[in-house]
Design a protein around this motif. Structure first.
Motif, PDB file in Angstrom:
ATOM      1  N   ASP A 199       0.821  -1.215   0.000  1.00 29.19           N
ATOM      2  CA  ASP A 199       0.000   0.000   0.000  1.00 29.19           C
ATOM      3  C   ASP A 199       0.852   1.262   0.000  1.00 29.19           C
ATOM      4  OD1 ASP A 199      -2.331  -1.407  -0.081  1.00 29.19           O
ATOM      5  OD2 ASP A 199      -2.852  -1.129   2.031  1.00 29.19           O
ATOM      6  N   GLU A 200       2.084   1.154   0.510  1.00 26.56           N
ATOM      7  CA  GLU A 200       2.967   2.318   0.544  1.00 26.56           C
ATOM      8  C   GLU A 200       3.683   2.547  -0.783  1.00 26.56           C
ATOM      9  OE1 GLU A 200       5.610   1.867   3.816  1.00 26.56           O
ATOM     10  OE2 GLU A 200       4.066   2.196   5.331  1.00 26.56           O
ATOM     11  N   LYS A 201       3.639   1.560  -1.676  1.00 23.15           N
ATOM     12  CA  LYS A 201       4.329   1.685  -2.956  1.00 23.15           C
ATOM     13  C   LYS A 201       3.447   2.414  -3.973  1.00 23.15           C
ATOM     14  CE  LYS A 201       7.117  -2.537  -2.593  1.00 23.15           C
ATOM     15  NZ  LYS A 201       7.395  -3.875  -3.174  1.00 23.15           N
ATOM     16  N   ASP A 202       4.096   3.198  -4.804  1.00 20.00           N
ATOM     17  CA  ASP A 202       3.440   3.842  -5.956  1.00 20.00           C
ATOM     18  C   ASP A 202       2.167   4.606  -5.563  1.00 20.00           C
ATOM     19  OD1 ASP A 202       5.376   2.634  -7.626  1.00 20.00           O
ATOM     20  OD2 ASP A 202       4.189   0.793  -7.695  1.00 20.00           O
ATOM     21  N   ASN A 203       2.215   5.235  -4.394  1.00 19.27           N
ATOM     22  CA  ASN A 203       1.080   6.052  -3.947  1.00 19.27           C
ATOM     23  C   ASN A 203      -0.237   5.286  -3.956  1.00 19.27           C
ATOM     24  OD1 ASN A 203       2.653   8.440  -3.614  1.00 19.27           O
ATOM     25  ND2 ASN A 203       2.639   8.726  -5.832  1.00 19.27           N
ATOM     26  N   LEU A 214      -6.371   4.262  -3.479  1.00 19.16           N
ATOM     27  CA  LEU A 214      -7.424   3.685  -2.630  1.00 19.16           C
ATOM     28  C   LEU A 214      -8.464   4.736  -2.252  1.00 19.16           C
ATOM     29  CD1 LEU A 214      -5.609   1.317  -0.086  1.00 19.16           C
ATOM     30  CD2 LEU A 214      -7.326   0.675  -1.776  1.00 19.16           C
ATOM     31  N   ASN A 215      -7.985   5.952  -1.934  1.00 23.96           N
ATOM     32  CA  ASN A 215      -8.901   7.002  -1.504  1.00 23.96           C
ATOM     33  C   ASN A 215      -9.667   7.636  -2.659  1.00 23.96           C
ATOM     34  OD1 ASN A 215      -8.642   7.817   1.596  1.00 23.96           O
ATOM     35  ND2 ASN A 215      -6.658   7.063   0.920  1.00 23.96           N
ATOM     36  N   SER A 216      -9.276   7.294  -3.886  1.00 20.32           N
ATOM     37  CA  SER A 216     -10.032   7.774  -5.046  1.00 20.32           C
ATOM     38  C   SER A 216     -11.140   6.799  -5.435  1.00 20.32           C
ATOM     39  CB  SER A 216      -9.085   7.974  -6.243  1.00 20.32           C
ATOM     40  OG  SER A 216      -8.592   6.715  -6.716  1.00 20.32           O
ATOM     41  N   ILE A 244       0.170   2.063  14.506  1.00 18.80           N
ATOM     42  CA  ILE A 244       1.488   2.621  14.155  1.00 18.80           C
ATOM     43  C   ILE A 244       1.665   2.602  12.644  1.00 18.80           C
ATOM     44  CG2 ILE A 244       3.981   2.377  14.452  1.00 18.80           C
ATOM     45  CD1 ILE A 244       3.436   1.059  17.141  1.00 18.80           C
ATOM     46  N   PHE A 245       1.202   1.525  11.985  1.00 16.01           N
ATOM     47  CA  PHE A 245       1.261   1.454  10.525  1.00 16.01           C
ATOM     48  C   PHE A 245       0.511   2.631   9.900  1.00 16.01           C
ATOM     49  CE2 PHE A 245       2.108  -3.336  10.271  1.00 16.01           C
ATOM     50  CZ  PHE A 245       3.362  -3.148   9.726  1.00 16.01           C
ATOM     51  N   TYR A 246      -0.647   2.960  10.457  1.00 14.95           N
ATOM     52  CA  TYR A 246      -1.445   4.038   9.886  1.00 14.95           C
ATOM     53  C   TYR A 246      -0.869   5.413  10.198  1.00 14.95           C
ATOM     54  CZ  TYR A 246      -5.068   0.906   8.246  1.00 14.95           C
ATOM     55  OH  TYR A 246      -5.747  -0.070   7.564  1.00 14.95           O
ATOM     56  N   LYS A 247      -0.148   5.507  11.294  1.00 13.00           N
ATOM     57  CA  LYS A 247       0.440   6.793  11.674  1.00 13.00           C
ATOM     58  C   LYS A 247       1.781   7.018  10.970  1.00 13.00           C
ATOM     59  CE  LYS A 247       0.558  10.559  14.198  1.00 13.00           C
ATOM     60  NZ  LYS A 247      -0.431  11.643  14.012  1.00 13.00           N
ATOM     61  N   PHE A 248       2.560   5.959  10.839  1.00 12.13           N
ATOM     62  CA  PHE A 248       3.891   6.076  10.255  1.00 12.13           C
ATOM     63  C   PHE A 248       4.050   5.070   9.113  1.00 12.13           C
ATOM     64  CE2 PHE A 248       4.144   6.928  14.849  1.00 12.13           C
ATOM     65  CZ  PHE A 248       4.530   8.258  14.830  1.00 12.13           C
ATOM     66  N   LYS A 249       5.221   5.085   8.488  1.00 16.84           N
ATOM     67  CA  LYS A 249       5.526   4.113   7.431  1.00 16.84           C
ATOM     68  C   LYS A 249       6.101   2.844   8.060  1.00 16.84           C
ATOM     69  CE  LYS A 249       6.409   7.449   3.722  1.00 16.84           C
ATOM     70  NZ  LYS A 249       5.322   6.993   2.845  1.00 16.84           N
ATOM     71  N   THR A 250       6.086   1.746   7.288  1.00 18.13           N
ATOM     72  CA  THR A 250       6.580   0.469   7.816  1.00 18.13           C
ATOM     73  C   THR A 250       8.055   0.550   8.212  1.00 18.13           C
ATOM     74  OG1 THR A 250       6.969  -0.242   5.530  1.00 18.13           O
ATOM     75  CG2 THR A 250       4.933  -0.969   6.570  1.00 18.13           C
ATOM     76  N   GLN A 251       8.829   1.355   7.479  1.00 16.53           N
ATOM     77  CA  GLN A 251      10.243   1.506   7.811  1.00 16.53           C
ATOM     78  C   GLN A 251      10.389   2.145   9.197  1.00 16.53           C
ATOM     79  OE1 GLN A 251      12.478   3.835   5.002  1.00 16.53           O
ATOM     80  NE2 GLN A 251      14.435   3.418   5.963  1.00 16.53           N
TER      81      GLN A 251
END
Length: 204
Positions: free
Chosen positions: A52-56, A61-63, A126-133
């Motif tokens: 989900d974090e790749k390629d925007n 999803l939000n569109s 935490i996933f939703y607040k930050f990135k997986t990295q």
């Protein structure tokens, strides 16, 4: 919402073959079914966030005609579906390799699902607040802090935790399962609501 869950499965269709192959390998060397079920469920779920974090992907999803509440809910419901899928794959593999008449014991299934739900209750917000990295860095930092606390501030922390677990285990079986299941459900639902709130405020 069903389509969002199917989307995560289809994206990982090639990885599922790798999961199956490595699960079979672990079954050959007699690794605990609970460990396999838990670790592969978590791997599958965390991978869905990485995609989900790749390629925007979140912008895409939000569109789509889904509310942010539905997008978050699909992850929480989907996580239980993915865990069930991993349990099914592992039990079938164990049946064919070891010829066991009884596949997973129901206690093992409850334990895997419970462990997954407890772990996700903490990491999904935490996933939703930050990135997986950022999450991986945070996990490493928390582990380091835990080690420092045990070594310098509270050497008896591990013993205290073990004692608490032993007290819990001395409860009658029905009481133990009721308390555990109720606690996990409350924790999971609370995490679910928190993630919806975090994601609703997020700007992409």
């Amino acid at each position: 919402m069903v389509n969002l869950i199917l989307k995560d499965v289809l994206i990982q269709k090639k990885l599922i073959l790798i999961y199956i192959a490595t699960i079979i390998l672990y079954l050959f060397i007699d690794v605990s079914l609970v460990k396999i079920g838990f670790l592969y469920s978590m791997a599958f779920i965390t991978q869905t966030f990485a995609y989900d974090e790749k390629d925007n992907a979140n912008i895409l999803l939000n569109s789509l005609p889904y509310t942010r509440k539905e997008i978050v809910s699909s992850k929480y419901i989907g996580s239980l579906v993915y865990t069930s899928l991993i349990i099914f794959i592992t039990s079938i593999g164990d049946f064919f390799l070891n010829g066991k008449e009884v596949l997973f014991l129901w206690k093992d299934i409850l334990l895997i699902i419970g462990l997954v739900m407890v772990t996700l209750s903490f990491i999904l917000p935490i996933f939703y607040k930050f990135k997986t990295q950022s999450l991986m860095i945070a996990v490493g930092a928390l582990f380091g802090i835990y080690i420092l606390i045990i070594k310098f501030l509270s050497p008896s922390l591990n013993a205290t935790l073990r004692e608490s677990i032993q007290k819990f285990m001395t409860l009658q079986e029905t009481q133990m399962y009721f308390v555990a299941i109720l606690t996990i459900i409350i924790l999971y639902v609370g995490s679910w609501l928190l993630s919806i709130r975090i994601y609703a405020r997020k700007v992409f």
